[in-house]
Design an enzyme around this catalytic site. Structure first.
Site, PDB file in Angstrom:
ATOM      1  N   ALA A   1       1.000  -1.250   0.045  1.00 21.54           N
ATOM      2  CA  ALA A   1       0.044   0.099   0.180  1.00 21.54           C
ATOM      3  C   ALA A   1       0.770   1.290  -0.108  1.00 21.54           C
ATOM      4  O   ALA A   1       0.605   2.268  -0.792  1.00 21.54           O
ATOM      5  CB  ALA A   1      -1.003   0.034   1.088  1.00 21.54           C
ATOM      6  N   TYR A   2       1.732   1.203   0.808  1.00 22.04           N
ATOM      7  CA  TYR A   2       2.766   2.510   1.018  1.00 22.04           C
ATOM      8  C   TYR A   2       3.652   2.656  -0.433  1.00 22.04           C
ATOM      9  O   TYR A   2       3.798   3.678  -1.006  1.00 22.04           O
ATOM     10  CB  TYR A   2       3.693   2.195   2.089  1.00 22.04           C
ATOM     11  CG  TYR A   2       4.879   3.212   2.250  1.00 22.04           C
ATOM     12  CD1 TYR A   2       4.504   4.337   2.556  1.00 22.04           C
ATOM     13  CD2 TYR A   2       6.067   2.936   2.139  1.00 22.04           C
ATOM     14  CE1 TYR A   2       5.436   5.326   2.994  1.00 22.04           C
ATOM     15  CE2 TYR A   2       7.020   3.741   2.043  1.00 22.04           C
ATOM     16  CZ  TYR A   2       6.831   5.244   2.750  1.00 22.04           C
ATOM     17  OH  TYR A   2       7.697   6.095   2.905  1.00 22.04           O
ATOM     18  N   ALA A   3       3.965   1.551  -0.908  1.00 18.51           N
ATOM     19  CA  ALA A   3       4.790   1.748  -2.323  1.00 18.51           C
ATOM     20  C   ALA A   3       3.955   2.183  -3.338  1.00 18.51           C
ATOM     21  O   ALA A   3       4.185   2.932  -4.480  1.00 18.51           O
ATOM     22  CB  ALA A   3       5.300   0.121  -2.535  1.00 18.51           C
TER      23      ALA A   3
END
Length: 262
Positions: free
Chosen positions: A157-159
């Protein structure tokens, strides 16, 4: 240990700067370095972060959760009341949750991280642009991550959100040209509270990291160590400065050479 020296970067005199996420490890280093050069700074961050992290004298703190578009709008209204013209915007706010593979990623978790790392930055850019366009040579610097380019298990999700931030940087650089320059800095591992959950989310900047073995990470970095906040603050100040007057639409990777090995 040889680290970057943000003091070696010369900012325009009396720069008006907004730092979103200026209480976190990297953000605070940026604020301190710019303040040392007499920049006039507004910091937008979570209320609890502003309470926990004292800002340098004269720096104006504004409490806002950038996931809330109305809160961002109100925060920049406060900025405009003090500085109807700003010279620079730095979007450094961001966080990731616990490690979670994509096949089990809950929609609510994905949306929260998306809002905090991408949509919030877009809100800030949208509100800052009218103020930036009043300045002669304005610039935006977004703080991304190398994970957006290499991928890392558990950080999906962060990437994805930060990859979107890289795209936002390039599109906005095209749309805001020729007046506003827009770039991004993509750090590798940096030893700050981010490794422990994030400053405003209960993370600390001392003790053992929760998500990264620093010694093992440093062994994989060609320059032989993990980054520190000053290593990121210096390139951010460079991209805000007149020395970067012909640089726009770029994502600058700052990771001690680690990207070469992934």
């Amino acid at each position: 240990m040889h680290t970057a020296n943000p003091a070696s970067i010369v900012l325009p005199p009396r720069m008006h700067l907004v730092v979103v996420g200026g209480c976190g490890g990297i953000g605070h280093a940026i604020v301190q370095a710019a303040h040392a050069q007499q920049a006039q700074i507004s910091v937008i961050d979570l209320a609890q972060s502003l309470q926990q992290r004292p800002l340098p004298e004269g720096v104006h703190g504004i409490a806002a959760d950038i996931r809330d578009a109305d809160a961002v709008r109100a925060a920049f209204a406060q900025v405009a009341a003090r500085h109807p013209q700003i010279d620079g915007l730095v979007n450094v706010a961001g966080y990731t949750g616990g490690l979670q593979t994509l096949d089990g990623l809950e929609a609510a978790v994905f949306e929260d991280i998306h809002q905090g790392n991408l949509r919030g930055a877009l809100h800030c850019c949208q509100q800052a642009l009218p103020l930036l366009r009043q300045a002669p040579h304005p610039a935006i610097v977004n703080v991304s991550t190398g994970i957006a380019s290499i991928g890392a298990a558990g950080y999906g999700a962060y990437a994805i959100a930060k990859a979107g931030l890289n795209a936002l940087t390039r599109v906005l650089a095209a749309e805001a040209a020729p007046q506003v320059r827009v770039n991004a800095v993509a750090p590798g591992g940096v030893d700050t509270a981010f490794l422990r959950g994030g400053y405003g989310r209960g993370g600390r900047e001392d003790g053992a990291p929760l998500r990264l073995d620093i010694d093992a990470y440093a062994a994989r970095v060609p320059l032989g160590r993990i980054g520190v906040a000053a290593d990121i603050a210096a390139p951010v100040l460079f991209l805000l400065s007149d020395a970067a007057a012909y640089i726009s639409g770029q994502v600058l990777h700052v990771n001690g050479g680690a990207l070469m090995r992934d």
